[in-house]
Design a protein around this motif. Structure first.
Motif, mmCIF file in Angstrom:
data_model
loop_
_atom_site.group_PDB
_atom_site.id
_atom_site.type_symbol
_atom_site.label_atom_id
_atom_site.label_comp_id
_atom_site.label_asym_id
_atom_site.label_seq_id
_atom_site.Cartn_x
_atom_site.Cartn_y
_atom_site.Cartn_z
ATOM 1 N N VAL A 82 -7.826 -5.946 -4.849
ATOM 2 C CA VAL A 82 -6.377 -6.127 -4.974
ATOM 3 C C VAL A 82 -5.751 -6.377 -3.603
ATOM 4 C CG1 VAL A 82 -4.231 -4.897 -5.522
ATOM 5 C CG2 VAL A 82 -6.141 -4.843 -7.127
ATOM 6 N N ILE A 83 -6.205 -5.636 -2.603
ATOM 7 C CA ILE A 83 -5.660 -5.828 -1.248
ATOM 8 C C ILE A 83 -6.017 -7.207 -0.713
ATOM 9 C CG2 ILE A 83 -5.894 -5.043 1.142
ATOM 10 C CD1 ILE A 83 -6.029 -2.194 0.007
ATOM 11 N N ARG A 84 -7.262 -7.644 -0.944
ATOM 12 C CA ARG A 84 -7.653 -9.004 -0.503
ATOM 13 C C ARG A 84 -6.800 -10.057 -1.189
ATOM 14 N NH1 ARG A 84 -12.981 -7.076 -0.695
ATOM 15 N NH2 ARG A 84 -13.179 -7.864 -2.801
ATOM 16 N N ASP A 85 -6.592 -9.903 -2.500
ATOM 17 C CA ASP A 85 -5.767 -10.861 -3.236
ATOM 18 C C ASP A 85 -4.330 -10.858 -2.727
ATOM 19 O OD1 ASP A 85 -7.977 -11.527 -4.729
ATOM 20 O OD2 ASP A 85 -7.371 -10.389 -6.509
ATOM 21 N N ALA A 86 -3.814 -9.681 -2.423
ATOM 22 C CA ALA A 86 -2.445 -9.607 -1.906
ATOM 23 C C ALA A 86 -2.356 -10.294 -0.548
ATOM 24 C CB ALA A 86 -2.000 -8.142 -1.787
ATOM 25 N N GLY A 87 -3.370 -10.117 0.287
ATOM 26 C CA GLY A 87 -3.393 -10.786 1.592
ATOM 27 C C GLY A 87 -3.431 -12.297 1.436
ATOM 28 N N ARG A 88 -4.257 -12.754 0.501
ATOM 29 C CA ARG A 88 -4.323 -14.208 0.254
ATOM 30 C C ARG A 88 -2.978 -14.728 -0.232
ATOM 31 N NH1 ARG A 88 -9.442 -13.257 -2.947
ATOM 32 N NH2 ARG A 88 -11.014 -13.129 -1.352
ATOM 33 N N SER A 89 -2.360 -14.012 -1.145
ATOM 34 C CA SER A 89 -1.064 -14.441 -1.670
ATOM 35 C C SER A 89 -0.020 -14.481 -0.570
ATOM 36 C CB SER A 89 -0.606 -13.491 -2.781
ATOM 37 O OG SER A 89 -1.480 -13.570 -3.890
ATOM 38 N N ALA A 90 -0.022 -13.474 0.296
ATOM 39 C CA ALA A 90 0.951 -13.457 1.393
ATOM 40 C C ALA A 90 0.732 -14.644 2.318
ATOM 41 C CB ALA A 90 0.838 -12.140 2.169
#
Length: 127
Positions: free
Chosen positions: A82-90
């Motif tokens: 989830v954190i990796r996905d949030a970083g990618r989205s940001a």
């Protein structure tokens, strides 16, 4: 309370298993006390039964521990994802924002150039 039985979702089957084992030990002890056996045989049977019950409880404890560790790993891995996905989205949103600013800058330059061209045309008065 679920279906007339007490059930705690946090402890799950652990509370039910503990109650079952306690009842089994008490029931077995009472049954053996009323059985026609000599004292030494009765003590041996009780000792064997207690050893088996202890082994069963230890095994169930290990299984519960392993399950808890496995779930913890799953939750940890999911959290990392989830954190990796949030970083990618940001990063994607930041890139889109940069592109939007660049596009706005290009549009502003084009508008300014058109305004200058119109102002330079003969017969137009400056404002």
């Amino acid at each position: 309370m679920r279906n007339g039985n007490y059930y705690d979702e946090r402890t799950g089957d652990a509370a039910g298993w503990s109650a079952f084992m306690a009842g089994a030990l008490i029931g077995a002890g009472v049954a053996l006390l009323f059985a026609p056996q000599r004292g030494s045989e009765l003590r041996g049977l009780l000792r064997d039964y207690a050893n088996r019950a202890t082994d069963d409880l230890v095994e169930k404890g290990h299984e519960a521990w392993d399950t808890a560790v496995e779930r913890g790993r799953e939750y940890y891995d999911r959290g990392e994802e989830v954190i990796r996905d949030a970083g990618r989205s940001a990063k994607e949103y930041a890139k889109q924002g940069q592109e939007a600013v660049k596009d706005a800058g290009r549009s502003a330059k084009e508008f300014a150039k058109q305004a200058q061209d119109v102002a330079r045309e003969p017969g137009r008065s400056a404002l």
